[in-house]
Write an enzyme that holds these catalytic residues in place. Structure first.
Site, PDB file in Angstrom:
ATOM      1  N   GLY A  48       0.782  -1.398  -0.085  1.00 47.28           N
ATOM      2  CA  GLY A  48       0.036   0.037  -0.093  1.00 47.28           C
ATOM      3  C   GLY A  48       0.833   1.193   0.064  1.00 47.28           C
ATOM      4  CB  SER A  49       4.072   2.112   1.662  1.00 51.50           C
ATOM      5  OG  SER A  49       3.781   1.863   2.963  1.00 51.50           O
TER       6      SER A  49
ATOM      7  CG  ASP B 266      -6.900   1.418   6.979  1.00 52.50           C
ATOM      8  OD1 ASP B 266      -5.920   0.561   6.690  1.00 52.50           O
ATOM      9  OD2 ASP B 266      -6.555   2.287   7.634  1.00 52.50           O
TER      10      ASP B 266
ATOM     11  CB  SER C 199      -2.653  -1.663   2.026  1.00 53.45           C
ATOM     12  OG  SER C 199      -1.728  -2.985   2.730  1.00 53.45           O
TER      13      SER C 199
ATOM     14  CG  HIS D 128      -4.811  -3.649   4.741  1.00 53.68           C
ATOM     15  ND1 HIS D 128      -5.196  -2.607   4.770  1.00 53.68           N
ATOM     16  CD2 HIS D 128      -3.583  -3.724   5.198  1.00 53.68           C
ATOM     17  CE1 HIS D 128      -4.242  -1.707   5.564  1.00 53.68           C
ATOM     18  NE2 HIS D 128      -3.310  -2.557   5.653  1.00 53.68           N
TER      19      HIS D 128
ATOM     20  CG  ASN E  92      10.779  -3.737  -9.709  1.00 55.60           C
ATOM     21  OD1 ASN E  92       9.730  -3.954  -9.772  1.00 55.60           O
ATOM     22  ND2 ASN E  92      11.784  -4.865 -10.254  1.00 55.60           N
TER      23      ASN E  92
HETATM   24  C1  LIG Z   1      -4.250   3.914   5.517  1.00 52.36           C
HETATM   25  C2  LIG Z   1      -3.042   3.256   4.946  1.00 52.36           C
HETATM   26  N1  LIG Z   1      -2.204   3.535   4.167  1.00 52.36           N
HETATM   27  C3  LIG Z   1      -1.113   2.867   3.563  1.00 52.36           C
HETATM   28  C4  LIG Z   1      -0.824   1.970   4.321  1.00 52.36           C
HETATM   29  C5  LIG Z   1       0.458   1.125   4.018  1.00 52.36           C
HETATM   30  O1  LIG Z   1       0.266  -0.186   3.584  1.00 52.36           O
HETATM   31  P1  LIG Z   1       1.204  -1.143   3.431  1.00 52.36           P
HETATM   32  O2  LIG Z   1       1.358  -1.765   4.836  1.00 52.36           O
HETATM   33  O3  LIG Z   1       0.727  -2.181   2.747  1.00 52.36           O
HETATM   34  O4  LIG Z   1       2.537  -0.610   2.784  1.00 52.36           O
HETATM   35  C6  LIG Z   1      -1.704   1.461   5.432  1.00 52.36           C
HETATM   36  C7  LIG Z   1      -1.081   0.228   6.208  1.00 52.36           C
HETATM   37  O5  LIG Z   1      -1.664  -0.329   6.894  1.00 52.36           O
HETATM   38  C8  LIG Z   1      -2.656   2.060   5.901  1.00 52.36           C
HETATM   39  O6  LIG Z   1      -3.500   1.516   7.051  1.00 52.36           O
END
Ligand SMILES: Cc1ncc(COP(=O)(O)O)c(C=O)c1O
Length: 441
Positions: free
Chosen positions: A87-88, A195, A216, A221, A291
């Site tokens: 998600g990041s 979320d 994510s 999730h 990547n």
């Molecule tokens: C609102 C939100 N954005 C972004 C992320 C980032 O996701 P990831 O952990 O897959 O990088 C999270 C992770 O829990 C999140 O809760």
């Protein structure tokens, strides 16, 4: 049946047997078993899909990834899905794509302001900093934990170009009010739906209001691929840029098939100014990229998870409502979550804020829950500006952010994920009751 097919079928059978022995039927023993806030929920089908992909041994994004794009797109009602490895990464790709030169006048440039709530997950804010945009922090509401609309209005300046926020813990923000501001000021909207997969506002899927959205698939999730995420958008041109940012920044869009001359048919005919002759389109870079791709076994798991998603969402809603009904009696001491009347949240978790005048603090109630094997979590970063990593960023802040500080001091959440059933929810409620009775004596 060929010997290969027979062998594969035997392997699948054995994997299913293994699942039954090792992973199914986790009996719940109140007080002894951990009541987790989230976790992977899977069965033999998930394991079989992943194993099938491992037997194919494609490894990088391939046939399963392509199918995953299609199926996720069907669920969301969106044609452009760009799977990524978290998600990041999805947030990074989304924001970076909006900064692309290819967007001409529309592109975000360093110093442009993006309104974002201070109560955020850190990697909702980080891509703004990474792209040298200026975050403008607004406060949030205490029971919905979403961005404060009045403050969004107050935050608008001549440099404001976009709003970026997460629908906190699956709870849709007030999309009527937000879209009014977006339209009035001609802003770009980036929805972090990490979320909130499956939450709707006014019958419309979250992530389809803005220009671009992110998901994510981390195990906490709504569906999991182990690690994973996705960017989605209705804009074909933005999707093409996002794919390029994800894939090293290259211009070539041959994703799953690689015809010798490329999908463009001119693979070896790219001219580079100042260089004699032609260059291979596969190595022609028109973005500063990364990547951030996912792998095929992850996508295979994702396909099996997507089959379960409607049921997962139902269980999340059911668990949430059961907790809500049981906790309502303690509202003088605990602020329970609030949601908009037009929204139908697919809850990530159940947030609770300990009221300032309660005869106990968050520390006491969390300690009691954890001692009784009930997992709790903080509302992510709380006020992200209080986090050391964000202490020196260039930004603008609207007001004093008192609610975000209060969230950081007094809010926590417990689980509603589909790994929990009535037994665990009722056990949680019993433990809340015994804590309250002891604290209020
Ligand atoms: C609102 C939100 N954005 C972004 C992320 C980032 O996701 P990831 O952990 O897959 O990088 C999270 C992770 O829990 C999140 O809760």
């Amino acid at each position: 049946m060929t010997s290969k097919d027979r062998l594969k079928s035997e392997i699948m059978q054995k994997v299913a047997e293994y699942y039954l022995i090792e992973h199914s039927d986790q009996e719940f023993f109140p007080g002894k078993s951990r009541v987790k806030y989230a976790g992977r929920v899977f069965d033999e089908r998930d394991m079989n899909m992943m194993v099938a992909s491992v037997l194919d041994f494609w490894l990088t994004a391939g046939p399963y990834a392509k199918q995953f794009e299609l199926e996720l797109g069907k669920f969301l009602g969106v044609s452009e899905i760009i799977p990524v490895n978290s998600g990041s990464s999805a947030n990074l790709v989304a924001v970076t794509a909006l900064c692309s030169r290819k967007r001409g006048e529309q592109r975000l440039v360093p110093g442009d302001e993006v309104i974002v709530p201070a109560t955020s997950f850190p990697t909702t804010v980080a891509p703004l900093v990474q792209n040298r945009l200026t975050p403008v922090f607004v406060d949030c509401g205490i029971a919905d934990y979403n961005l404060d609309i009045n403050q969004v209005q107050a935050a608008i300046s001549s440099r404001t170009r976009a709003i970026m926020f997460a629908h906190t813990l699956g709870n849709p923000a007030d999309m009527d009010a937000i879209m009014q501001i977006v339209n009035e000021h001609n802003l770009i909207l980036i929805e972090d739906v990490c979320d909130a997969l499956g939450s709707t506002y006014d019958g419309r899927m979250l992530g389809t209001f803005g220009d671009i959205a992110t998901l994510s698939f981390y195990p906490a999730h709504h569906i999991t691929l182990g690690e994973g995420g996705a960017v989605f958008t209705r804009s074909h041109s933005l999707a093409r840029i996002a794919r390029s940012v994800r894939d090293w920044g290259r211009d070539c869009w041959c994703e799953y098939e690689n015809p010798t001359d490329g999908k463009c048919g001119r693979r070896f005919e790219r001219e580079i100014p100042g260089i004699a002759g032609y260059y291979d389109h596969r190595y022609y870079f028109t973005e500063i990229g990364y990547n951030l791709k996912l792998t095929d076994p992850q996508a295979a798991l994702g396909l099996a998870q997507l089959e379960k998603l409607p049921d997962f969402i139902d269980v999340r809603k059911r668990n949430f409502m059961r907790l809500y009904s049981g906790l309502e009696q303690w509202q003088d001491y605990l602020t329970l979550p609030r949601w908009h009347k037009k929204s139908d949240p697919s809850w990530f978790a159940f947030p609770i804020t300990v009221r300032q005048d309660a005869p106990f603090g968050r520390k006491e109630i969390i300690r009691y829950l954890e001692d009784n094997n009930i997992e709790t979590r903080m509302l992510f970063a709380g006020n992200v500006l209080r986090q050391p990593g964000f202490s020196e960023i260039d930004c603008r802040i609207i007001g004093e952010l008192p609610v975000s500080d209060h969230v950081m001091q007094s809010t926590f959440f417990v689980g509603v994920y589909p790994g929990l059933n009535n037994k665990q929810i009722d056990y949680m409620l019993d433990i809340f009751t015994s804590f309250m009775q002891a604290s209020l004596r």
